[in-house]
Scaffold this active site. Structure first.
Site, PDB file in Angstrom:
ATOM      1  N   CYS A   6       0.841  -1.207   0.000  1.00 33.11           N
ATOM      2  CA  CYS A   6       0.000   0.000   0.000  1.00 33.11           C
ATOM      3  C   CYS A   6       0.874   1.253   0.000  1.00 33.11           C
ATOM      4  CB  CYS A   6      -0.902  -0.027   1.231  1.00 33.11           C
ATOM      5  SG  CYS A   6      -1.755   1.528   1.510  1.00 33.11           S
ATOM      6  N   CYS A   9       0.567   3.291   3.216  1.00 30.98           N
ATOM      7  CA  CYS A   9       1.311   2.664   4.320  1.00 30.98           C
ATOM      8  C   CYS A   9       2.803   2.958   4.169  1.00 30.98           C
ATOM      9  CB  CYS A   9       1.077   1.158   4.347  1.00 30.98           C
ATOM     10  SG  CYS A   9      -0.513   0.652   5.045  1.00 30.98           S
ATOM     11  N   HIS A  48      -3.952   0.614   8.422  1.00 34.43           N
ATOM     12  CA  HIS A  48      -4.430   0.336   7.065  1.00 34.43           C
ATOM     13  C   HIS A  48      -5.879  -0.124   7.097  1.00 34.43           C
ATOM     14  CE1 HIS A  48      -4.284  -0.708   2.805  1.00 34.43           C
ATOM     15  NE2 HIS A  48      -5.073  -1.716   3.153  1.00 34.43           N
ATOM     16  N   ASN A  89     -13.461   9.131  -1.272  1.00 33.13           N
ATOM     17  CA  ASN A  89     -14.018   8.293  -2.332  1.00 33.13           C
ATOM     18  C   ASN A  89     -14.023   6.838  -1.864  1.00 33.13           C
ATOM     19  OD1 ASN A  89     -14.292  10.439  -4.227  1.00 33.13           O
ATOM     20  ND2 ASN A  89     -12.097  10.350  -4.612  1.00 33.13           N
ATOM     21  N   HIS A 102      -8.662   7.431   3.098  1.00 31.71           N
ATOM     22  CA  HIS A 102      -8.115   8.790   3.093  1.00 31.71           C
ATOM     23  C   HIS A 102      -9.205   9.798   2.783  1.00 31.71           C
ATOM     24  CE1 HIS A 102      -7.812   7.328  -1.077  1.00 31.71           C
ATOM     25  NE2 HIS A 102      -7.972   8.584  -1.454  1.00 31.71           N
ATOM     26  N   HIS A 104      -9.721  13.799   1.255  1.00 35.83           N
ATOM     27  CA  HIS A 104      -9.143  14.931   0.528  1.00 35.83           C
ATOM     28  C   HIS A 104      -9.652  16.211   1.183  1.00 35.83           C
ATOM     29  CE1 HIS A 104      -8.051  12.458  -3.102  1.00 35.83           C
ATOM     30  NE2 HIS A 104      -9.047  11.732  -2.663  1.00 35.83           N
TER      31      HIS A 104
HETATM   32  P1  AMP Z   1      -8.475   8.635  -4.576  1.00 35.83           P
HETATM   33  O1  AMP Z   1      -8.482   8.726  -6.081  1.00 35.83           O
HETATM   34  O2  AMP Z   1      -9.653   9.262  -3.905  1.00 35.83           O
HETATM   35  O3  AMP Z   1      -8.218   7.222  -4.137  1.00 35.83           O
HETATM   36  O4  AMP Z   1      -7.257   9.534  -4.107  1.00 35.83           O
HETATM   37  C1  AMP Z   1      -5.919   9.131  -4.161  1.00 35.83           C
HETATM   38  C2  AMP Z   1      -5.094  10.384  -4.128  1.00 35.83           C
HETATM   39  O5  AMP Z   1      -3.788  10.050  -3.750  1.00 35.83           O
HETATM   40  C3  AMP Z   1      -5.007  11.109  -5.476  1.00 35.83           C
HETATM   41  O6  AMP Z   1      -5.490  12.432  -5.348  1.00 35.83           O
HETATM   42  C4  AMP Z   1      -3.510  11.060  -5.788  1.00 35.83           C
HETATM   43  O7  AMP Z   1      -3.053  12.218  -6.451  1.00 35.83           O
HETATM   44  C5  AMP Z   1      -2.901  10.909  -4.407  1.00 35.83           C
HETATM   45  N1  AMP Z   1      -1.590  10.292  -4.373  1.00 35.83           N
HETATM   46  C6  AMP Z   1      -1.213   9.135  -4.976  1.00 35.83           C
HETATM   47  N2  AMP Z   1       0.077   8.874  -4.712  1.00 35.83           N
HETATM   48  C7  AMP Z   1       0.512   9.876  -3.917  1.00 35.83           C
HETATM   49  C8  AMP Z   1       1.765  10.176  -3.304  1.00 35.83           C
HETATM   50  N3  AMP Z   1       2.830   9.392  -3.460  1.00 35.83           N
HETATM   51  N4  AMP Z   1       1.862  11.309  -2.568  1.00 35.83           N
HETATM   52  C9  AMP Z   1       0.792  12.115  -2.406  1.00 35.83           C
HETATM   53  N5  AMP Z   1      -0.418  11.879  -2.940  1.00 35.83           N
HETATM   54  C10 AMP Z   1      -0.548  10.779  -3.698  1.00 35.83           C
HETATM   55 ZN    ZN Z   2      -2.259   1.231   3.682  1.00 42.51          ZN
END
Ligand code: AMP
Ligand code: ZN
Length: 116
Positions: A6, A9, A48, A89, A102, A104
């Site tokens: 992940c 993680c 997680h 989401n 997570h 946003h």
């Molecule tokens: P979701 O599409 O709601 O699952 O959101 C995942 C979010 O994680 C997206 O907005 C990505 O831009 C963000 N994301 C993915 N990898 C990273 C990373 N390494 N550092 C910061 N944000 C990330």
């Molecule tokens: Zn995780």
């Protein structure tokens, strides 16, 4: 507790770099790598969980803590007066791409259209 495959993680374990804006024993927050607004922060629990569908009653205090971290960060970013949005989401129709719970935190521009 942690999934070796992940990405969030790995960020929590400091195996992948991130721009952290908050860290405590339960909750982490860092700037989204692909920001969709001037403020775009990802807030995660350390533990997680694949997403909102993994919530159980014992996690209610953790969810409350995440809400309070979001409120603090919105204030730190100067978004209280202008407004901000907190989104999670869950699953394909919502467009979830990272399967570690997570939220946003978005702010700094008018959000195009109402989501609900
Ligand atoms: P979701 O599409 O709601 O699952 O959101 C995942 C979010 O994680 C997206 O907005 C990505 O831009 C963000 N994301 C993915 N990898 C990273 C990373 N390494 N550092 C910061 N944000 C990330
Ligand atoms: Zn995780």
């Amino acid at each position: 507790m942690s999934d070796p495959n992940c990405i969030f993680c790995k960020i929590a374990a400091r195996q992948i770099p991130a721009s952290f804006v908050h860290e405590d024993e339960d909750v982490l927050a860092f700037r989204d790598i692909s920001p969709q607004a001037p403020t775009h922060i990802v807030i995660i629990p350390r533990v997680h969980l694949s997403g909102l569908n993994d919530l159980t009653p014992d996690l209610a205090p953790l969810m409350g803590k995440i809400g309070l971290v979001a409120k603090k960060l919105a204030a730190d970013e100067g978004r209280v007066a202008s407004g901000w949005r907190l989104v999670s989401n869950a699953g394909p129709d919502a467009g979830q791409t990272v399967f570690h719970l997570h939220f946003h935190l978005l702010g700094g521009r008018p959000m195009a259209g109402k989501m609900v």
